[in-house]
Design an enzyme around this catalytic site. Structure first.
Site, PDB file in Angstrom:
ATOM      1  NE  ARG A  23       1.391  10.757  10.144  1.00 28.82           N
ATOM      2  CZ  ARG A  23       0.891   9.675   9.512  1.00 28.82           C
ATOM      3  NH1 ARG A  23      -0.236   9.176   9.922  1.00 28.82           N
ATOM      4  NH2 ARG A  23       1.496   9.145   8.478  1.00 28.82           N
TER       5      ARG A  23
ATOM      6  CB  VAL B 200       8.893   6.796  13.622  1.00 24.23           C
ATOM      7  CG1 VAL B 200       8.353   7.474  12.368  1.00 24.23           C
ATOM      8  CG2 VAL B 200      10.218   6.095  13.323  1.00 24.23           C
TER       9      VAL B 200
ATOM     10  NE  ARG C  81      -0.742  12.577   7.713  1.00 22.35           N
ATOM     11  CZ  ARG C  81       0.371  12.508   6.986  1.00 22.35           C
ATOM     12  NH1 ARG C  81       0.731  11.353   6.483  1.00 22.35           N
ATOM     13  NH2 ARG C  81       1.104  13.575   6.739  1.00 22.35           N
TER      14      ARG C  81
ATOM     15  NE  ARG D 220      -6.939   4.383   6.201  1.00 26.81           N
ATOM     16  CZ  ARG D 220      -6.498   5.569   6.618  1.00 26.81           C
ATOM     17  NH1 ARG D 220      -6.862   6.019   7.812  1.00 26.81           N
ATOM     18  NH2 ARG D 220      -5.703   6.285   5.873  1.00 26.81           N
TER      19      ARG D 220
ATOM     20  CB  CYS E 245      -4.216  10.298  11.678  1.00 26.55           C
ATOM     21  SG  CYS E 245      -2.554   9.698  11.874  1.00 26.55           S
TER      22      CYS E 245
ATOM     23  CE  LYS F 209      -1.478   1.559   4.098  1.00 22.74           C
ATOM     24  NZ  LYS F 209      -1.104   2.934   4.439  1.00 22.74           N
ATOM     25  CG  ASN F 210       2.568   2.527   3.497  1.00 22.76           C
ATOM     26  OD1 ASN F 210       1.391   2.841   3.327  1.00 22.76           O
ATOM     27  ND2 ASN F 210       3.084   2.293   4.687  1.00 22.76           N
TER      28      ASN F 210
ATOM     29  CG  ASP G 192       4.106   1.585   9.160  1.00 27.66           C
ATOM     30  OD1 ASP G 192       4.223   1.809   7.947  1.00 27.66           O
ATOM     31  OD2 ASP G 192       3.846   2.477   9.989  1.00 27.66           O
TER      32      ASP G 192
HETATM   33  C1  EPZ Z   1       4.743   6.944   5.777  1.00 25.83           C
HETATM   34  O1  EPZ Z   1       4.004   8.024   6.323  1.00 25.83           O
HETATM   35  C2  EPZ Z   1       3.816   5.732   5.837  1.00 25.83           C
HETATM   36  N1  EPZ Z   1       2.608   5.994   5.067  1.00 25.83           N
HETATM   37  C3  EPZ Z   1       3.438   5.439   7.285  1.00 25.83           C
HETATM   38  O2  EPZ Z   1       2.653   4.243   7.286  1.00 25.83           O
HETATM   39  C4  EPZ Z   1       4.714   5.185   8.076  1.00 25.83           C
HETATM   40  O3  EPZ Z   1       4.382   4.950   9.432  1.00 25.83           O
HETATM   41  C5  EPZ Z   1       5.639   6.396   7.957  1.00 25.83           C
HETATM   42  O4  EPZ Z   1       5.916   6.675   6.573  1.00 25.83           O
HETATM   43  C6  EPZ Z   1       6.970   6.179   8.661  1.00 25.83           C
HETATM   44  O5  EPZ Z   1       7.609   5.069   8.095  1.00 25.83           O
HETATM   45  C7  EPZ Z   1       2.661   5.917   3.721  1.00 25.83           C
HETATM   46  O6  EPZ Z   1       3.703   5.669   3.129  1.00 25.83           O
HETATM   47  C8  EPZ Z   1       1.370   6.122   2.990  1.00 25.83           C
HETATM   48  P1  EPZ Z   1       6.892  10.393   7.609  1.00 25.83           P
HETATM   49  P2  EPZ Z   1       4.604   9.532   6.221  1.00 25.83           P
HETATM   50  O7  EPZ Z   1       6.733  11.670   6.887  1.00 25.83           O
HETATM   51  O8  EPZ Z   1       5.435   9.672   5.011  1.00 25.83           O
HETATM   52  C9  EPZ Z   1       7.456  13.575  11.040  1.00 25.83           C
HETATM   53  C10 EPZ Z   1       0.812   2.894   7.770  1.00 25.83           C
HETATM   54  O9  EPZ Z   1       0.414   2.418   8.834  1.00 25.83           O
HETATM   55  N2  EPZ Z   1       7.257  14.567   9.987  1.00 25.83           N
HETATM   56  O10 EPZ Z   1       8.004   9.488   7.229  1.00 25.83           O
HETATM   57  O11 EPZ Z   1       3.481  10.466   6.413  1.00 25.83           O
HETATM   58  C11 EPZ Z   1       6.216  12.733  11.308  1.00 25.83           C
HETATM   59  O12 EPZ Z   1       5.331  13.393  12.202  1.00 25.83           O
HETATM   60  C12 EPZ Z   1       1.279   4.325   7.702  1.00 25.83           C
HETATM   61  O13 EPZ Z   1       0.880   2.245   6.690  1.00 25.83           O
HETATM   62  C13 EPZ Z   1       7.470  15.914  10.264  1.00 25.83           C
HETATM   63  O14 EPZ Z   1       7.819  16.283  11.373  1.00 25.83           O
HETATM   64  O15 EPZ Z   1       5.526   9.566   7.513  1.00 25.83           O
HETATM   65  C14 EPZ Z   1       6.809  11.492  11.898  1.00 25.83           C
HETATM   66  O16 EPZ Z   1       7.090  11.711  13.255  1.00 25.83           O
HETATM   67  C15 EPZ Z   1       1.115   5.051   9.040  1.00 25.83           C
HETATM   68  N3  EPZ Z   1       7.280  16.832   9.267  1.00 25.83           N
HETATM   69  C16 EPZ Z   1       8.123  11.319  11.123  1.00 25.83           C
HETATM   70  O17 EPZ Z   1       8.422  12.611  10.607  1.00 25.83           O
HETATM   71  C17 EPZ Z   1       6.910  16.466   8.001  1.00 25.83           C
HETATM   72  O18 EPZ Z   1       6.765  17.344   7.138  1.00 25.83           O
HETATM   73  C18 EPZ Z   1       8.042  10.335   9.979  1.00 25.83           C
HETATM   74  O19 EPZ Z   1       6.936  10.697   9.182  1.00 25.83           O
HETATM   75  C19 EPZ Z   1       6.697  15.098   7.733  1.00 25.83           C
HETATM   76  C20 EPZ Z   1       6.883  14.161   8.730  1.00 25.83           C
END
Ligand code: EPZ
Length: 426
Positions: free
Chosen positions: A121, A335, A92, A405, A116, A22-23, A313
């Site tokens: 996020r 994370v 999101r 999802r 969420c 999915k990701n 995850d």
């Molecule tokens: C991706 O989300 C995945 N989703 C998430 O999987 C996964 O948990 C996450 O990466 C971390 O591996 C998809 O790929 C669709 P990040 P993403 O930006 O890209 C912070 C699931 O269950 N951050 O890597 O949105 C954030 O708050 C989902 O399948 C900022 O601070 O995650 C987090 O603490 C849940 N500012 C960390 O970075 C930003 O602009 C990592 O988030 C962006 C992120």
């Protein structure tokens, strides 16, 4: 609303095939906005998140036609570049259309995704990266409004307080692919799903190197063509079925398993007492492996980190497994430090958990007990299913739409492995 009823205590035995990730699929689909030619994706899982993104892409002028596991996307109308709150607020990950829209059309309006269940996020890193490429970005009535004639390559740092950003990296790479000149991204996300996106972009004519490392270099090109691509297998789904085999002392064969990008996961599961045997290792990204487990599971310490660290995850699924280990385990979530909604629900089933901030101590117990529990986010729900498979009695998990999802027909696939699980309407 649907719920799962699970009668615990049945060992899982048999074979399950891992779906496309999915990701990986979500940013791959968004990349179809970068070209006016068709993009064909194979092994796309049939999930609510995928269907939601299809709906959004259709709104943005990109047709999506599904034929079994194949998705044919074609951007034919660029008149609307506004991703509405109605869809973005339900998923999101829709933020992944921001970079491709801006790169291809010079404008994009995407609703701020909001938080969420696993925490706030933010998207500040996405915006930092796109501004570095020359985009003008304002926030207007809850929408990100981005404009740019043609972005220009630059050297930019994309790391945040929690390390790299997966979808932020995807957005910046897509934008840089059509920018003028060279872009160097420092502290890019190294996740396999980002590498999969780069493989599609390369097939579309992009010039990218360093994908999978923290330093990715993109030479902008004037335009991109269509392409065909098979979606990377889902390492998170594979890990979930490995943990399901472990928590039921089962004997499960997993096909289409991307073992090559699961080292942090298989390392921890091995220490817990799961035995992984490679049946067919021809393609390291699509292996057939067999999982069995020692009768008594051992405690471990794990900290979630960006790839190649242990994935956040899989944190809830590992916690469910460790509730039955012979000793005390420590899980630290680096994370998403608030990603512990499953702790209260597992405790209702008799798990012995002590949370202090981003860390949970898991004190192993001999047995979990069935209880009505509530799913909250996708992976927490998966953790509750695993606990239900092992608990004494019949567990009811409410709000399983969270699970739908990210897991395609989970109940039918677990039934095929011998689980006593059914979907009911409540
Ligand atoms: C991706 O989300 C995945 N989703 C998430 O999987 C996964 O948990 C996450 O990466 C971390 O591996 C998809 O790929 C669709 P990040 P993403 O930006 O890209 C912070 C699931 O269950 N951050 O890597 O949105 C954030 O708050 C989902 O399948 C900022 O601070 O995650 C987090 O603490 C849940 N500012 C960390 O970075 C930003 O602009 C990592 O988030 C962006 C992120």
């Amino acid at each position: 609303m649907d719920a799962f009823r699970i009668e615990g205590g049945h060992r899982l035995k048999g074979t399950v095939r891992v779906n496309g990730s999915k990701n990986a699929a979500l940013p791959l689909m968004a990349a179809a906005l970068l070209t006016d030619q068709p993009v064909t994706l194979h092994d796309v899982p049939n999930l609510s998140d995928i269907r939601n993104l299809c709906k959004l892409l259709e709104e943005l002028g990109c047709t999506c036609e599904r034929d079994g596991g194949t998705l044919r996307l074609h951007t034919t109308d660029i008149s609307n570049s506004r991703a509405s709150y109605e869809i973005v607020s339900t998923m999101r990950a829709s933020i992944c259309v921001l970079g491709p829209l801006l790169a291809a059309r010079g404008r994009a309006e995407v609703s701020m995704p909001g938080g969420c269940a696993i925490g706030e996020r933010p998207v500040d890193l996405h915006l930092r990266g796109l501004r570095a490429l020359g985009a003008e970005i304002d926030l207007e009535q809850g929408y990100i409004v981005a404009r740019s004639k043609r972005m220009h390559g630059t050297k930019l740092f994309l790391g945040g307080q929690f390390g790299s950003t997966v979808l932020g990296t995807a957005n910046v790479i897509c934008a840089a692919a059509l920018a003028e000149g060279q872009t160097v991204i420092e502290q890019a996300a190294c996740e396999p799903e980002v590498v999969d996106l780069c493989n599609l972009l390369l097939a579309m004519g992009a010039k990218i190197s360093g994908q999978g490392s923290p330093r990715v270099i993109i030479e902008g090109v004037p335009s991109l063509s269509g392409a065909e691509h098979r979606v990377l297998p889902d390492r998170i789904e594979a890990a979930t079925y490995m943990a399901a085999a472990g928590i039921t002392n089962g004997d499960v064969t997993i096909e289409n398993c991307p073992t090559d990008v699961m080292t942090a996961i298989t390392d921890r599961l091995h220490h817990v007492g799961l035995n992984l045997e490679t049946i067919d290792g021809t393609d390291p990204m699509r292996q057939t492996v067999n999982i069995t487990s020692d009768r008594r599971l051992a405690p471990v310490a794990v900290t979630t980190q960006p790839y190649p660290g242990f994935p956040t995850d899989v944190q809830a699924q590992l916690m469910a497994l460790l509730t039955l280990a012979d000793g005390n385990s420590i899980i630290t979530e680096k994370v998403f430090p608030e990603r512990f909604l499953h702790v209260a629900e597992l405790s209702r089933m008799g798990a012995n958990l002590y949370r202090q901030g981003p860390t949970v101590m898991v004190i192993g117990v001999k047995q979990l007990h069935a209880a009505p529990v509530m799913a909250s986010d996708l992976r927490a729900s998966a953790g509750l299913v695993l606990a239900g498979l092992a608990a004494r009695g019949v567990t009811q998990i409410n709000r399983v739409y969270h699970l739908d999802r990210g897991y395609e027909h989970m109940e039918t696939r677990l039934q095929a492995l011998g689980a006593e699980i059914e979907r009911i309407s409540v």
